[in-house]
Motif scaffolding. Structure first.
Motif, PDB file in Angstrom:
ATOM      1  N   SER A 107       0.854  -1.193   0.000  1.00  0.00           N
ATOM      2  CA  SER A 107       0.000   0.000   0.000  1.00  0.00           C
ATOM      3  C   SER A 107       0.884   1.234   0.000  1.00  0.00           C
ATOM      4  O   SER A 107       2.088   1.158   0.307  1.00  0.00           O
ATOM      5  CB  SER A 107      -0.932   0.004   1.215  1.00  0.00           C
ATOM      6  OG  SER A 107      -0.184   0.097   2.417  1.00  0.00           O
ATOM      7  N   TYR A 120      -3.513   6.066  -0.047  1.00  0.00           N
ATOM      8  CA  TYR A 120      -4.046   6.071  -1.403  1.00  0.00           C
ATOM      9  C   TYR A 120      -5.190   5.071  -1.431  1.00  0.00           C
ATOM     10  O   TYR A 120      -4.994   3.889  -1.163  1.00  0.00           O
ATOM     11  CB  TYR A 120      -2.970   5.693  -2.420  1.00  0.00           C
ATOM     12  CG  TYR A 120      -3.369   5.958  -3.852  1.00  0.00           C
ATOM     13  CD1 TYR A 120      -2.969   7.119  -4.498  1.00  0.00           C
ATOM     14  CD2 TYR A 120      -4.141   5.046  -4.563  1.00  0.00           C
ATOM     15  CE1 TYR A 120      -3.339   7.378  -5.815  1.00  0.00           C
ATOM     16  CE2 TYR A 120      -4.519   5.289  -5.877  1.00  0.00           C
ATOM     17  CZ  TYR A 120      -4.106   6.452  -6.500  1.00  0.00           C
ATOM     18  OH  TYR A 120      -4.481   6.708  -7.802  1.00  0.00           O
ATOM     19  N   LYS A 121      -6.400   5.535  -1.755  1.00  0.00           N
ATOM     20  CA  LYS A 121      -7.585   4.699  -1.595  1.00  0.00           C
ATOM     21  C   LYS A 121      -8.235   4.353  -2.926  1.00  0.00           C
ATOM     22  O   LYS A 121      -8.051   5.030  -3.938  1.00  0.00           O
ATOM     23  CB  LYS A 121      -8.600   5.411  -0.690  1.00  0.00           C
ATOM     24  CG  LYS A 121      -8.123   5.574   0.738  1.00  0.00           C
ATOM     25  CD  LYS A 121      -9.166   6.221   1.614  1.00  0.00           C
ATOM     26  CE  LYS A 121      -8.689   6.333   3.052  1.00  0.00           C
ATOM     27  NZ  LYS A 121      -9.695   6.984   3.923  1.00  0.00           N
ATOM     28  N   GLU A 122      -9.013   3.274  -2.879  1.00  0.00           N
ATOM     29  CA  GLU A 122      -9.847   2.884  -4.005  1.00  0.00           C
ATOM     30  C   GLU A 122     -11.118   3.726  -4.002  1.00  0.00           C
ATOM     31  O   GLU A 122     -11.459   4.352  -2.982  1.00  0.00           O
ATOM     32  CB  GLU A 122     -10.208   1.399  -3.889  1.00  0.00           C
ATOM     33  CG  GLU A 122      -9.016   0.471  -3.943  1.00  0.00           C
ATOM     34  CD  GLU A 122      -9.418  -0.970  -3.701  1.00  0.00           C
ATOM     35  OE1 GLU A 122     -10.388  -1.187  -2.945  1.00  0.00           O
ATOM     36  OE2 GLU A 122      -8.760  -1.869  -4.260  1.00  0.00           O
ATOM     37  N   ASN A 126     -11.683   1.880   0.519  1.00  0.00           N
ATOM     38  CA  ASN A 126     -10.669   1.034   1.133  1.00  0.00           C
ATOM     39  C   ASN A 126      -9.277   1.431   0.652  1.00  0.00           C
ATOM     40  O   ASN A 126      -9.105   1.942  -0.460  1.00  0.00           O
ATOM     41  CB  ASN A 126     -10.923  -0.441   0.792  1.00  0.00           C
ATOM     42  CG  ASN A 126     -12.218  -0.946   1.371  1.00  0.00           C
ATOM     43  OD1 ASN A 126     -12.580  -0.603   2.495  1.00  0.00           O
ATOM     44  ND2 ASN A 126     -12.945  -1.759   0.607  1.00  0.00           N
ATOM     45  N   THR A 127      -8.284   1.183   1.499  1.00  0.00           N
ATOM     46  CA  THR A 127      -6.897   1.430   1.094  1.00  0.00           C
ATOM     47  C   THR A 127      -6.551   0.545  -0.097  1.00  0.00           C
ATOM     48  O   THR A 127      -6.793  -0.666  -0.076  1.00  0.00           O
ATOM     49  CB  THR A 127      -5.936   1.132   2.257  1.00  0.00           C
ATOM     50  OG1 THR A 127      -6.260   1.991   3.358  1.00  0.00           O
ATOM     51  CG2 THR A 127      -4.495   1.358   1.841  1.00  0.00           C
ATOM     52  N   LYS A 128      -6.019   1.125  -1.144  1.00  0.00           N
ATOM     53  CA  LYS A 128      -5.700   0.367  -2.352  1.00  0.00           C
ATOM     54  C   LYS A 128      -4.455  -0.490  -2.132  1.00  0.00           C
ATOM     55  O   LYS A 128      -3.453  -0.021  -1.606  1.00  0.00           O
ATOM     56  CB  LYS A 128      -5.479   1.294  -3.541  1.00  0.00           C
ATOM     57  CG  LYS A 128      -5.193   0.552  -4.854  1.00  0.00           C
ATOM     58  CD  LYS A 128      -5.109   1.486  -6.030  1.00  0.00           C
ATOM     59  CE  LYS A 128      -4.782   0.744  -7.312  1.00  0.00           C
ATOM     60  NZ  LYS A 128      -5.792  -0.271  -7.657  1.00  0.00           N
ATOM     61  N   PHE A 130      -1.591  -2.427  -4.094  1.00  0.00           N
ATOM     62  CA  PHE A 130      -0.955  -2.484  -5.405  1.00  0.00           C
ATOM     63  C   PHE A 130      -0.277  -3.839  -5.585  1.00  0.00           C
ATOM     64  O   PHE A 130       0.369  -4.350  -4.668  1.00  0.00           O
ATOM     65  CB  PHE A 130       0.077  -1.364  -5.545  1.00  0.00           C
ATOM     66  CG  PHE A 130      -0.520   0.009  -5.576  1.00  0.00           C
ATOM     67  CD1 PHE A 130      -0.864   0.609  -6.775  1.00  0.00           C
ATOM     68  CD2 PHE A 130      -0.742   0.709  -4.399  1.00  0.00           C
ATOM     69  CE1 PHE A 130      -1.417   1.872  -6.805  1.00  0.00           C
ATOM     70  CE2 PHE A 130      -1.299   1.976  -4.413  1.00  0.00           C
ATOM     71  CZ  PHE A 130      -1.633   2.561  -5.621  1.00  0.00           C
ATOM     72  N   ARG A 280     -10.495  10.255  -3.879  1.00  0.00           N
ATOM     73  CA  ARG A 280     -10.784   9.079  -4.707  1.00  0.00           C
ATOM     74  C   ARG A 280     -11.905   8.204  -4.168  1.00  0.00           C
ATOM     75  O   ARG A 280     -12.251   7.197  -4.771  1.00  0.00           O
ATOM     76  CB  ARG A 280      -9.520   8.232  -4.936  1.00  0.00           C
ATOM     77  CG  ARG A 280      -8.516   8.914  -5.850  1.00  0.00           C
ATOM     78  CD  ARG A 280      -7.163   8.267  -5.794  1.00  0.00           C
ATOM     79  NE  ARG A 280      -6.512   8.467  -4.531  1.00  0.00           N
ATOM     80  CZ  ARG A 280      -5.823   9.562  -4.220  1.00  0.00           C
ATOM     81  NH1 ARG A 280      -5.709  10.537  -5.088  1.00  0.00           N
ATOM     82  NH2 ARG A 280      -5.261   9.685  -3.039  1.00  0.00           N
TER      83      ARG A 280
END
Length: 531
Positions: A107, A120-122, A126-128, A130, A280
């Motif tokens: 993340s 950085y979120k979706e 939720n936390t994205k 990667f 986001r």
């Protein structure tokens, strides 16, 4: 294909040059060639832990070695200081060469000061996560659908093979910011009477930061009952809109937005369909009523209004900073600057605004004796809390924070023999003592602490290293927070002796010089130099 905004007068189309599908934002989106520089050339890399000869300086793409964390757990971070705020568009990762040590998933969080970070979120909130590598030598690239605007980037591995080993490169370009600062009594009025807006589609995009929970961000209306009202209400962004049917549609998104961290806002409307996002996190809705055009022919207000208007729930003006405000492809703040420089004062009226974004002043507080304390107010009756501050001391023992819930229980944060500990007691659960940090913090240096509690979790973050505890817990906050000590009839615990600064309760930071009646203390001194 670009879509041109439908207008009442040809002059409106000519002035805006409104190309909706492009949404081009200078220095906020770059194509493959214009915003694809290697950003780690002059960056400073640090990490929460590392093995000998595998420090963070080795974490550069194509390097012979890699950063390898000494502990393979979820609390490891590679921290990148880019030196200045940059526009970050992509990331590429590798593992350790010729090995089976690599990060499979991670993340990302980011910030502008090295202390406060946002995940950085979706779009769902939720936390994205990667996707990372499948071996030690291959390169995995990820593009940021919405570029990151930050100086500091933190990478937190969440899945790995054998050991956490990582090489990385960030890509992007310089970031150019047009700012407007509002002091709570400021506003900008954009005159639409000469050039009214009549549109079936529009897009608004900007960034903001504030430490005040409520405020009018934008407002405009028309003579046919149309209006658009964007406001901060209780730390959330609230959008009220009416297309002239006399029926208000409300959308709300975001939380704890008064944390003085930059937040990204996008509003996009196509007839009656509307998308509203903060950082986001998106919500979509359909505007009520039979009409689909937004007709605005009065003033378009930014940062506040001179009097009460339909659609506004809050009454106070916005306090804080806005950056790169775009109506479709038009940079509004840049247009204000240009018009002002040419003396076109009829179009824009500025009241008490600045073209800069001053940081709030930092005034330290000295707690001279173990009987000193400050009693500050927070939000009462909510199911989460957030307290942050910096401290420094040479004393090994002392109470840092005490808060009693309106439900049974309390939370106590304190130093014991130099170590930071948390005592948590909630209804239906035994008293718990959390002791997650091995090192001592009474070394006379500044240390930053963030304590966050919500339903079934507690997170303590010290100097950028979060420790999260997941357990069954539920609480409801009280109204009073004791800082650095408390009266003996509240709790018997030795008070903190030392310095504190930037004390924030539930995202609200008030200068110590403005504490006044909220502060109860003996031997507490507000100083500018001594700390």
């Amino acid at each position: 294909m670009a879509v041109v905004l439908c207008c009442v007068a040809m002059g409106v189309c000519k002035f805006y040059v409104l190309v909706l599908s492009v949404l081009t934002i200078h220095a906020a989106r770059g194509d493959e060639y214009e915003c694809n520089e290697d950003l780690l050339k002059g960056a400073v890399l640090t990490a929460t832990s590392f093995l000998r000869d595998r420090g963070p300086d080795n974490a550069r793409l194509y390097g012979d070695n890699a950063w390898t964390a000494s502990n393979s757990d979820f609390d490891q971070y590679l921290i990148i200081d880019l030196g200045s705020v940059r526009n970050v568009t992509r990331i590429a990762t590798q593992g350790r060469r010729h090995s089976s040590e690599y990060v499979m998933e991670y993340s990302i969080s980011y910030g502008t000061n090295g202390l406060d970070y946002a995940d950085y979120k979706e779009p769902g909130g939720n936390t994205k996560m990667f996707k990372g590598n499948v071996n030690g030598d291959g390169i995995r690239k990820n593009a940021f659908e919405v570029p990151i605007i930050a100086q500091w980037i933190r990478i937190n591995p969440t899945r790995w093979r054998d050991r956490i080993s990582l090489r990385v490169e960030l890509y992007g370009c310089d970031y150019v910011a047009d700012n407007l600062y509002f002091n709570g009594s400021a506003l900008v009025r954009w005159d639409l009477m000469r050039d009214p807006i009549s549109a079936s589609r529009e897009s608004i995009k900007f960034r903001f930061k504030t430490n005040v929970a409520n405020g009018v961000v934008m407002y405009s209306r028309g003579t046919q009952g149309d209006y658009i009202a964007l406001q901060l209400r209780d730390n959330r962004m609230l959008l009220n809109i009416d297309l002239g049917a006399g029926i208000m549609t409300s959308l709300s998104v975001g939380s704890l937005l008064d944390d003085n961290i930059w937040h990204d806002v996008v509003i996009s409307r196509n007839r009656k369909d509307i998308m509203f996002s903060v950082d986001r996190v998106q919500i979509r809705g359909r505007i009520k009523g039979e009409f689909y055009r937004l007709n605005l022919n009065r003033g378009f207000y930014i940062g506040g209004v001179p009097n009460k208007q339909d659609g506004l729930i809050v009454m106070q003006n916005f306090t804080g900073c806005m950056e790169n405000l775009y109506l479709n492809s038009t940079n509004v703040i840049s247009s204000i600057k240009e018009a002002t420089s040419y003396g076109d004062t009829y179009l824009y009226e500025k009241v008490h605004t600045l073209y800069s974004c001053p940081e709030p002043p930092i005034i330290p507080v000295t707690f001279l004796t173990s009987q000193s304390y400050a009693k500050l107010k927070g939000y009462e009756g909510v199911r989460s809390l957030n307290v942050s501050f910096s401290f420094r001391t040479y004393e090994g023992d002392g109470l840092l924070l005490y808060h009693r819930f309106t439900s049974d229980g309390h939370v106590k944060l304190f130093l014991h023999e130099g170590k930071i500990k948390v005592e948590l007691f909630t209804a239906g659960n035994p008293k718990a003592l959390l002791d997650n940090y091995e090192e001592v913090f009474n070394d006379g240096k500044w240390h930053q602490v963030i304590l966050t509690i919500g339903t079934n979790f507690l997170e303590l973050n010290v100097d950028g290293r979060p420790m999260k505890t997941v357990r069954i817990l539920s609480m409801t906050t009280g109204s009073v927070y004791y800082i650095a000590g408390a009266p003996v009839n509240v709790i018997k615990h030795r008070g903190f002796v030392g310095c504190m600064r930037v004390i924030s309760i539930d995202g609200n930071y008030k200068l110590p010089t403005d504490w006044k009646e909220e502060v109860s203390s003996v031997d507490l001194t507000v100083v500018a130099v001594k700390c």
